[in-house]
Design a protein around this motif. Structure first.
Motif, mmCIF file in Angstrom:
data_model
loop_
_atom_site.group_PDB
_atom_site.id
_atom_site.type_symbol
_atom_site.label_atom_id
_atom_site.label_comp_id
_atom_site.label_asym_id
_atom_site.label_seq_id
_atom_site.Cartn_x
_atom_site.Cartn_y
_atom_site.Cartn_z
ATOM 1 N N MET A 22 12.215 -3.230 14.450
ATOM 2 C CA MET A 22 11.546 -3.515 13.181
ATOM 3 C C MET A 22 12.036 -2.554 12.111
ATOM 4 O O MET A 22 12.149 -1.352 12.358
ATOM 5 N N PHE A 23 12.318 -3.088 10.925
ATOM 6 C CA PHE A 23 12.662 -2.277 9.774
ATOM 7 C C PHE A 23 11.451 -2.266 8.853
ATOM 8 O O PHE A 23 10.960 -3.307 8.438
ATOM 9 N N TYR A 24 10.988 -1.070 8.531
ATOM 10 C CA TYR A 24 9.765 -0.928 7.747
ATOM 11 C C TYR A 24 10.074 -0.678 6.281
ATOM 12 O O TYR A 24 11.032 0.015 5.932
ATOM 13 N N GLU A 25 9.218 -1.239 5.437
ATOM 14 C CA GLU A 25 9.220 -0.907 4.014
ATOM 15 C C GLU A 25 7.809 -0.502 3.624
ATOM 16 O O GLU A 25 6.835 -0.845 4.297
ATOM 17 N N PHE A 26 7.736 0.221 2.504
ATOM 18 C CA PHE A 26 6.448 0.766 2.084
ATOM 19 C C PHE A 26 6.293 0.593 0.575
ATOM 20 O O PHE A 26 7.185 0.946 -0.191
ATOM 21 N N ILE A 27 5.161 0.025 0.179
ATOM 22 C CA ILE A 27 4.846 -0.156 -1.234
ATOM 23 C C ILE A 27 3.659 0.738 -1.573
ATOM 24 O O ILE A 27 2.616 0.661 -0.890
ATOM 25 N N ALA A 76 1.190 0.238 1.329
ATOM 26 C CA ALA A 76 1.097 -1.055 2.002
ATOM 27 C C ALA A 76 2.322 -1.183 2.901
ATOM 28 O O ALA A 76 3.448 -0.899 2.485
ATOM 29 N N LEU A 77 2.084 -1.614 4.148
ATOM 30 C CA LEU A 77 3.152 -1.678 5.144
ATOM 31 C C LEU A 77 3.818 -3.059 5.133
ATOM 32 O O LEU A 77 3.136 -4.082 5.207
ATOM 33 N N ILE A 78 5.144 -3.056 5.065
ATOM 34 C CA ILE A 78 5.937 -4.283 5.041
ATOM 35 C C ILE A 78 6.860 -4.290 6.265
ATOM 36 O O ILE A 78 7.487 -3.275 6.576
ATOM 37 N N LEU A 79 6.940 -5.423 6.956
ATOM 38 C CA LEU A 79 7.724 -5.509 8.182
ATOM 39 C C LEU A 79 8.897 -6.477 8.040
ATOM 40 O O LEU A 79 8.792 -7.515 7.385
ATOM 41 N N ASN A 80 9.998 -6.109 8.686
ATOM 42 C CA ASN A 80 11.133 -7.003 8.907
ATOM 43 C C ASN A 80 11.427 -6.913 10.397
ATOM 44 O O ASN A 80 11.738 -5.825 10.898
ATOM 45 N N THR A 81 11.320 -8.012 11.125
ATOM 46 C CA THR A 81 11.255 -7.910 12.578
ATOM 47 C C THR A 81 12.306 -8.743 13.307
ATOM 48 O O THR A 81 12.878 -9.693 12.746
ATOM 49 N N ASP A 110 -1.913 -4.237 6.077
ATOM 50 C CA ASP A 110 -2.459 -2.912 6.376
ATOM 51 C C ASP A 110 -1.931 -1.870 5.400
ATOM 52 O O ASP A 110 -0.832 -2.000 4.857
ATOM 53 N N THR A 111 -2.706 -0.806 5.238
ATOM 54 C CA THR A 111 -2.251 0.357 4.485
ATOM 55 C C THR A 111 -2.166 1.546 5.429
ATOM 56 O O THR A 111 -2.987 1.696 6.336
ATOM 57 N N VAL A 112 -1.158 2.380 5.211
ATOM 58 C CA VAL A 112 -0.936 3.549 6.065
ATOM 59 C C VAL A 112 -0.659 4.764 5.200
ATOM 60 O O VAL A 112 -0.307 4.654 4.020
ATOM 61 N N LYS A 113 -0.804 5.928 5.809
ATOM 62 C CA LYS A 113 -0.519 7.196 5.135
ATOM 63 C C LYS A 113 0.254 8.074 6.116
ATOM 64 O O LYS A 113 -0.081 8.132 7.299
ATOM 65 N N PHE A 114 1.273 8.748 5.625
ATOM 66 C CA PHE A 114 2.060 9.639 6.487
ATOM 67 C C PHE A 114 1.400 11.009 6.553
ATOM 68 O O PHE A 114 1.085 11.615 5.525
ATOM 69 N N ILE A 153 1.970 8.365 11.226
ATOM 70 C CA ILE A 153 1.088 7.710 10.265
ATOM 71 C C ILE A 153 -0.350 7.680 10.765
ATOM 72 O O ILE A 153 -0.619 7.864 11.950
ATOM 73 N N ILE A 154 -1.260 7.450 9.838
ATOM 74 C CA ILE A 154 -2.602 7.002 10.166
ATOM 75 C C ILE A 154 -2.822 5.690 9.420
ATOM 76 O O ILE A 154 -2.249 5.479 8.341
ATOM 77 N N VAL A 155 -3.605 4.803 9.987
ATOM 78 C CA VAL A 155 -3.933 3.535 9.331
ATOM 79 C C VAL A 155 -5.143 3.776 8.448
ATOM 80 O O VAL A 155 -6.186 4.238 8.920
ATOM 81 N N THR A 156 -5.009 3.496 7.164
ATOM 82 C CA THR A 156 -6.077 3.825 6.217
ATOM 83 C C THR A 156 -6.937 2.631 5.829
ATOM 84 O O THR A 156 -7.999 2.806 5.221
ATOM 85 N N GLY A 157 -6.515 1.422 6.149
ATOM 86 C CA GLY A 157 -7.348 0.271 5.811
ATOM 87 C C GLY A 157 -6.529 -0.994 5.641
ATOM 88 O O GLY A 157 -5.418 -1.113 6.147
ATOM 89 N N ARG A 158 -7.124 -1.927 4.916
ATOM 90 C CA ARG A 158 -6.485 -3.208 4.640
ATOM 91 C C ARG A 158 -6.345 -3.366 3.132
ATOM 92 O O ARG A 158 -7.228 -2.974 2.366
ATOM 93 N N ILE A 159 -5.221 -3.933 2.710
ATOM 94 C CA ILE A 159 -4.987 -4.145 1.281
ATOM 95 C C ILE A 159 -6.133 -4.949 0.654
ATOM 96 O O ILE A 159 -6.578 -4.673 -0.457
#
Length: 499
Positions: free
Chosen positions: A298-303, A328-333, A344-348, A356-362
């Motif tokens: 998976m290639f990840y992107e982050f907004i 906001a977590l973006i996936l390419n799989t 989902d939203t994450v924080k490093f 990361i920790i998962v912080t919630g949902r957009i």
């Protein structure tokens, strides 16, 4: 020491050595992953539509592939579901993971042979990294239970289809099958309460050493076990129970009650699996955060989360992220999801390695008044006060009250089912409100400016959330209560349970 536990230690050491090859070189691993993904999909319908043959780097990729959610990819996914080959990924998927959608009804998430192997490997490695770090391997000799959805699969144009947890049930390695509970027959029970009762009957006299599942449903299992054993603690029912594996929700709101049910503190491993891919897992008992799996197809992107709804939000690769920012977590799989917003939203919390920790949902936030309060903030505010005052939370959700009684200011309304109530609910509410103000400056400004009044907590009857989920046909399995809503759909259903 049993044979399995003895063999697991050298195997764990080998696996950790393999992980270390990319763990501290994650950016390079991600760059290589993007190249492989694009190369493997260049002859698909999606690859042709988005000029994959002209993509040489991430900048090219961003120029060709827009961000989409399930709805945005649905025309392609519908073709895959219809039986067409080479649409999003080469050939046909091995499975469809069937999930509930908010606007599209049932969603069919494609799972390829390659992505399924990564699911299984990640689940295995989460346990093996624990074994390597702690030296604790005895749990592999006992019985293990995975509270999950039904393994009954249907066929959709020749492709096996079901819940992710049900699909995975068919792929448990042979060396674990004899240790695994519940039985296939019990796992196939659709009604969650009947299923939990059957699981209790099957396991109550077994040597359970590992228990895994979504925390609120594990708590229901523990409650039923205790009822069937005259109020015994779980540690007295399962004397060798030593490891709890969980995912799906933040564990902290449930920790106090679950540990009280167990009767002692216990090691735990947090995982972050999704139908779209196994994203991260806790690789250490000593440090915060989940190791982002940078070499798993998976290639990840982050907004940046506050840009998510902008027309042209900033898109970042792994090497561009910063600590303590909400993304906001973006996936390419390697199952053919491209520019896919998982929601989902994450924080490093670490950049070496990337954790990361998962912080919630957009979509799970409250911003009825411009405050944009997110799940991480309400959870931390509530738990900080609850821990100080020895209060235990079973479950909670928060909604805005935009139209209060005449003469009142609007407010945030918290619906909380307490396992152990505060001595003074008004004082407790005030402290939670102050904690939330410290977490969110916009909320603070609205309180100070008399736009909002401080939050109000409604104490709910026992089993209120179980009854609510039952009424919605969502009791058990992978279903979770949203912590935050920007409307009052859930709130209006919960009003009937107020103490």
């Amino acid at each position: 020491m049993g044979l399995k536990s003895a063999l697991s230690k050298p195997f764990a050491a080998w696996v950790v050595k393999q992980i270390s090859k990319w763990k501290y070189n994650a950016v390079a691993a991600q760059e290589q992953t993007l190249v492989r993904l694009v190369k493997n999909a260049r002859h698909t319908a999606f690859g042709k539509d988005h000029q994959f043959t002209s993509i040489n780097n991430y900048q090219d990729f961003k120029a060709q592939v827009p961000i989409r959610d399930y709805e945005g990819l649905k025309t392609y996914i519908d073709r895959v579901v219809g039986g067409e080959e080479d649409v999003l990924w080469k050939g046909k998927p091995q499975y469809f993971a069937k999930t509930s959608g908010t606007t599209s009804g049932v969603k069919y998430i494609p799972i390829s042979k390659e992505s399924m192997l990564e699911h299984i490997k990640a689940a295995r490695n989460a346990l093996l990294t624990y074994v390597h770090e702690t030296g604790k391997a005895d749990f592999v000799n006992g019985k293990m239970i995975f509270l999950q959805g039904s393994p009954v699969l249907s066929i959709k144009n020749g492709i096996k289809t079901g819940r992710l947890s049900g699909i995975v049930a068919h792929l448990v390695p042979a060396y674990l099958q004899k240790n695994r509970l519940p039985s296939y027959k019990t796992n196939c029970i659709e009604d969650w309460e009947q299923k939990v009762d059957a699981i209790v009957e099957e396991t109550i006299n077994q040597d359970m050493t590992l228990i895994s599942g979504i925390p609120p449903w594990v708590q229901m299992y523990f409650d039923r076990l205790s009822q069937q054993s005259s109020g015994k603690k779980i540690k007295d029912i399962f004397k060798n129970f030593s490891l709890f594996v969980y995912g799906g929700v933040n564990y902290e709101p449930y920790r106090a009650k679950i540990e009280a049910s167990i009767g002692k503190k216990i090691d735990s491993i947090e995982t972050y699996p999704a139908s779209e891919g196994f994203i991260a897992y806790q690789d250490s008992q000593q440090s915060q955060g989940l190791l982002l799996l940078a070499n798993s197809g998976m290639f990840y992107e982050f907004i940046p989360a506050d840009e998510y709804y902008n027309e042209n939000p900033t898109r970042l690769s792994l090497g561009e992220v910063e600590l303590d920012k909400n993304y906001a977590l973006i996936l390419n799989t390697n199952a053919g999801l491209w520019g896919y917003s998982i929601g989902d939203t994450v924080k490093f919390v670490s950049l070496n390695p990337y954790k990361i920790i998962v912080t919630g949902r957009i979509k799970h936030f409250i911003s009825a008044f411009g405050e944009h309060v997110i799940g991480e903030e309400v959870e931390q505010a509530l738990l900080s006060v609850a821990n100080d005052e020895n209060v235990e939370i079973t479950e909670f959700t928060v909604a805005p009250q935009v139209n209060p009684a005449e003469g009142e200011l609007p407010y945030h309304e918290w619906f909380i089912e307490f396992a152990k109530e505060p001595v003074d609910l008004k004082s407790f509410s005030k402290k939670v409100d102050q904690a939330l103000q410290q977490k969110n400056i916009y909320y603070y400004d609205l309180i100070e400016g008399n736009v909002l009044q401080p939050l109000i907590i409604r104490s709910l009857q026992r089993d209120s959330f179980v009854n609510y989920m039952r009424s919605q046909g969502k009791l058990g399995g992978q279903n979770k209560v949203p912590r935050l809503s920007n409307d009052r759909k859930i709130a209006e259903e919960l009003v009937q349970y107020i103490m």
